[in-house]
Design an enzyme around this catalytic site. Structure first.
Site, short mmCIF file in Angstrom:
data_model
loop_
_atom_site.label_atom_id
_atom_site.label_comp_id
_atom_site.label_asym_id
_atom_site.label_seq_id
_atom_site.Cartn_x
_atom_site.Cartn_y
_atom_site.Cartn_z
N ASN A 222 -1.07 -0.01 12.26
CA ASN A 222 -2.05 -0.60 13.34
C ASN A 222 -2.70 0.36 14.54
OD1 ASN A 222 -3.21 -1.68 11.83
ND2 ASN A 222 -3.39 -3.78 12.86
N GLU A 223 -1.22 1.08 15.00
CA GLU A 223 -1.17 1.13 16.09
C GLU A 223 -1.78 3.00 15.60
OE1 GLU A 223 1.75 -0.12 14.58
OE2 GLU A 223 1.88 -1.46 15.83
N GLN B 203 0.72 3.11 -6.78
CA GLN B 203 1.38 3.57 -6.13
C GLN B 203 2.27 4.36 -5.55
OE1 GLN B 203 -0.82 2.54 -2.10
NE2 GLN B 203 -1.58 4.94 -1.76
N GLY B 204 2.33 5.54 -5.23
CA GLY B 204 3.97 6.29 -5.43
C GLY B 204 3.78 7.17 -4.30
N SER C 13 4.48 6.64 -0.25
CA SER C 13 5.73 6.82 0.50
C SER C 13 7.24 6.48 0.14
CB SER C 13 5.50 5.15 1.29
OG SER C 13 4.36 4.80 1.41
N SER D 31 3.96 -1.73 -4.43
CA SER D 31 3.17 -2.71 -4.56
C SER D 31 3.77 -2.62 -6.21
CB SER D 31 2.55 -2.66 -3.35
OG SER D 31 1.89 -2.80 -2.73
N GLU E 281 -8.95 3.49 0.94
CA GLU E 281 -8.12 2.29 0.83
C GLU E 281 -9.06 2.09 2.31
OE1 GLU E 281 -4.40 3.36 1.14
OE2 GLU E 281 -3.57 1.33 0.88
#
Ligand SMILES: Cc1cc2nc3c(=O)[nH]c(=O)nc-3n(C[C@H](O)[C@H](O)[C@H](O)COP(=O)(O)OP(=O)(O)OC[C@H]3O[C@@H](n4cnc5c(N)ncnc54)[C@H](O)[C@@H]3O)c2cc1C
Lengths: 402, 383
Positions: free
Chosen positions: A388-389, A126-127, A129, A161, A244
């Site tokens: 998580n924020e 996955q590209g 970010s 990843s 996801e």
């Protein structure tokens, strides 16, 4: 409400167990059981075994090779695979880009790419970010410029990843620099061996290199590898990110495996002449975590049984499960490391990316390598897939309109 | 009572900070880690030259006086500086043991060499089943005509890959509990002694020490029974407090780099530091650090004033608390760095890893809480 176990589900569980017992080779399971990330070979070999059985793409529609399971069956399948230590298959392909292709792709794209994903032939990475586009993904700057029947891609991705293992890369690039943020982005499929692509592994804290930076220098992608329409990439991305979160967020099966492992190891480990598990200051803390796990598991079961509703968090439940699931996984893996006492501090090299470094002699009990690595991977779980924020922002916004 | 640092203590702290800032850069550390060096003897000698190994050792024993308070100031500084040198475990810990037994000539000589930096001394007291309890061991010491034969496996021996001397505990064959405890001082070149393992997750030193029919003579026996246990217990307590101070330093370091990072990092067109949830997170991290430093002071107070049972319990309480909140605070340093936090290229993750390692030293949560709980309950039944 009634709590009678469903006999069909239990029969299915038995079927999955029998299959795993017969078909999961020992050497594919060792890394997963230890706590290390699966390597390329394990992921693909297991994917091929599953494909033969018709079980490799559990949540795909039947027409693309899905097994026509209920949500409950998929959950049971995941759980049993985890507990057996089966390798994690290629999430990028099966979980993320596959559904984008069968939902938004052209007939040619479906025919060309779906079989490779289903059968474990192509590993997708996955590209999304970029160094300056993380939580704020829509500010990404990698560009794609149309040139005849190609797009020319320039820019950089980060945190890809398993970048080192990638055969194909799905990525987002800006096709309209003048449009506002989300509006000018397109979704591409790229053969990673295309000239101009450079993959540079990143060293993570536990010593492995499962992440990578990917650089794109005048990389030519044929126009037929564009998903859907130009500048509409954000729509497909939202769809993908929702999947996801929904499918991988809570990772409840992993939580169960940690608990099982802690109990097993803490019964073998001794504190003086007693098994560690008999020590009340250990057992009471473990009990608290187990109780929390059962509540998370029930929350997942509720969503599986009847979808989203007001009493289970509604549209926020994906974020609820992602935040609480990953945080519980962090507490459990911390306890897992506590279980092995002194050996919990030892460095056990992770050999995810370097097969030649596997099976080296090590010091400590057989179950020691991998526990610390897993604790450290889990620190990342509250960062990726939406920090998580950000999940908490979503929960407040969805439920309170703040 | 005086809860402030004295002028002398301030000087020690400031000079330690100055040294650490100059010597311990992250780039240097990365280079050393890449080279696989756990303990750099030149750097170790420099710490000796600063006089840090003699601090906390009485002048009568060849030390420079002062107390564990001064050791905590140095350790805190080194924790913040991410020093790879095991100051606490190979500087403070063995010095305490050797000081107590300095009537033994070899121990006195070893202490002098430790203080001067010429000898690196590792303490091999823990085993897989110890989990903090120095009596929970299985290494055997069997008597021979003129000495002893030692066999067993020690765990988490810090400095074990590089030490010149080892302080080793064992149980005399046929005896149990305190009565059987024996403490030996042996040289690295004795046959049958071999370190096994690599290093620790934070790239510092730590290995197993395997003893296979290690023959030593009678003079290597430093202490037995009650004597050995009393000194081992007090030394472990003092070491634990110094380690907690190191943890406080690591917390402070994580807070410092993270506050700078979220100030500089922009997402959504604004600095991350403008998000209130992150401001509050950092406020909690700093609150924890302030409490952790106070917890270290509570433990120092117990070292100074309390009898053995209360002292050990309070130190255990300090270690349980500081490592728990320290792991949390440093993990949040990673969280606020996003993906960059889990890479070796940024320093923040090293603080968390240090906390994980400190947590593993001298007994983990299960042990520390049990020790504290027992003491707490025994106090109830006494009144
Ligand atoms: C192990 C791992 C695997 C990954 N795999 C992939 C992959 O395969 N492909 C891919 O494209 N990406 C991948 N990522 C990237 C991941 O999606 C990003 O790390 C994530 O989106 C966060 O971006 P960032 O790291 O730039 O952190 P930033 O966006 O800089 O955020 C840093 C921290 O700030 C806080 N924060 C951010 N925004 C807010 C907000 N709005 N409110 C409050 N707090 C906030 C959070 O604590 C966050 O952790 C992976 C990351 C990790 C760690």
């Amino acid at each position: 409400m009634d709590f009678e176990p469903d006999s069909a589900d239990e029969a299915f569980r038995e079927e999955v167990r029998a299959f795993l017992k017969a078909e999961l080779p020992e050497d594919l399971a060792v890394r997963g059981r230890a706590g290390f990330l699966s390597g390329h070979e394990e992921a693909m070999a297991w994917q091929k075994i599953l494909a033969k059985k018709g079980w490799s793409v559990p949540h795909w529609p039947v027409e693309y090779g899905g097994p026509k399971w209920t949500a409950r069956q998929r959950y049971i399948f995941d759980e049993e695979c985890y507990l057996a230590g089966a390798p994690v298959t290629n999430i990028g392909g099966i979980g993320l880009v596959g559904p984008v292709i069968f939902t938004f792709g052209t007939p040619e794209q479906k025919e060309r790419f779906l079989p490779g994903i289903r059968n474990g032939d192509t590993f997708w990475v996955q590209g999304f970010s970029e160094p300056n586009a993380g939580s704020d993904l829509a500010s990404l700057r990698t560009t794609a410029v149309r040139d005849g029947d190609h797009y020319v891609i320039n820019g950089q991705k980060i945190w890809t990843s398993h970048g080192k293992f990638g055969d194909w890369n799905f990525l987002l690039a800006r096709t309209d620099p003048s449009a506002k943020k989300q509006a000018g982005i397109s979704f591409f499929l790229l053969d990673i061996k295309t000239p101009g692509v450079t993959v540079r592994p990143i060293e993570s804290l536990e010593g492995s290199h499962h992440l990578a930076e990917v650089f794109y220098d005048n990389v030519r992608v044929p126009v037929e590898n564009l998903i859907g329409e130009e500048n509409k990439g954000w729509n497909y991305t939202k769809f993908l990110l929702f999947n996801e979160r929904a499918f991988y967020g809570a990772e409840a099966p992993a939580l169960k495996r940690y608990l099982q492992k802690i109990k097993k190891i803490a019964s073998m480990e001794r504190a003086g002449d007693q098994p560690l598990i008999n020590r009340p200051t250990f057992a009471a803390r473990l009990a608290e975590l187990e109780i929390e796990m059962t509540a998370i598991d029930m929350t997942v079961s509720r969503v599986i049984a009847h979808g989203l509703d007001e009493r289970n968090g509604g549209a926020a439940v994906g974020s609820i499960l992602k935040a609480r699931g990953t945080e519980l996984a962090q507490k459990l893996t911390d306890m897992l490391v506590e279980t092995i006492g002194d050996y919990g501090a030892y460095y056990y090299p992770d050999t995810n990316d370097e097969p030649s470094l596997r099976n080296l002699p090590f010091t400590g009990p057989d179950y020691a390598p991998g526990l610390m690595a897993e604790l450290i991977y889990r620190r990342a779980a509250s960062i990726y897939g939406g920090a998580n924020e950000v999940q908490r922002n979503i929960v407040s916004k969805t439920l309170f309109g703040f | 009572m005086e809860l402030q640092l004295s002028d002398e203590q301030k000087l020690i702290l400031e000079s330690a900070q100055r040294y650490a800032t100059e010597e311990y850069t992250f780039d240097k550390r990365r280079k050393r880690v890449a080279e696989g060096v756990t303990i750099d003897r030149a750097a170790w000698s420099q710490l000796a030259e600063l006089g840090w190994f003699g601090i906390g050792v009485p002048e009568a024993a060849g030390g420079f006086g002062a107390s564990t308070i001064e050791n905590t100031l140095i350790a805190e500084t080194l924790g913040k500086a991410q020093a790879l040198e095991p100051y606490t475990m190979c500087g403070v810990f063995p010095a305490r043991l050797l000081t107590a037994f300095r009537q033994n000539e070899a121990a006195q000589a070893a202490l002098e060499n430790l203080i001067s930096g010429e000898a690196l001394v590792a303490v091999a007291w823990s085993e897989a089943i110890s989990r903090g309890d120095p009596l929970a061991i299985e290494t055997k010491a069997s008597r021979t005509a003129d000495g002893w034969v030692l066999s067993g496996r020690k765990t988490l021996v810090v400095g074990g890959d590089a030490a010149d001397l080892f302080l080793v505990t064992a149980l005399e064959d046929g005896k149990n509990g305190t009565e059987g405890l024996r403490l030996f001082l042996i040289g690295k070149s004795v046959a049958g002694l071999s370190p096994e393992g690599d290093k620790l997750i934070d790239w510092t030193s730590g290995v197993d020490l395997v003893l296979q029919d290690v023959k030593v003579d009678q003079s290597t026996l430093l202490a037995s029974g009650e004597d050995a246990l009393a000194v081992l217990s007090s030394s472990l307590d003092e070491t634990a407090v110094v380690l907690c101070a190191e943890a406080v330093g690591a917390m402070e370091g994580a807070i410092e780099v993270t506050s700078q990072y979220i100030r500089d990092r922009h997402q959504y067109g604004v600095s991350l530091s403008s998000f209130q949830v992150l401001q509050h997170r950092m406020a909690d991290m700093v609150m924890d650090m302030v409490l952790a430093r106070s917890a270290v002071m509570c433990a120092l107070q117990a070292l100074a004033n309390a009898g053995p049972a209360e002292r050990s319990a309070k130190v255990a309480g300090c270690k349980a608390f500081v490592t728990r909140i320290g792991k949390w605070a440093t993990s949040q340093g990673i969280q606020l760095h996003g993906g960059y936090g889990i890479t070796e290229e940024y320093s923040v993750g090293q603080f968390y890893k240090r906390l994980l390692v400190i947590d593993s030293f001298l007994g983990r949560q299960d042990f520390q809480l049990e020790r504290y709980t027992k003491w707490m309950i025994s106090g109830l039944s006494a009144t």
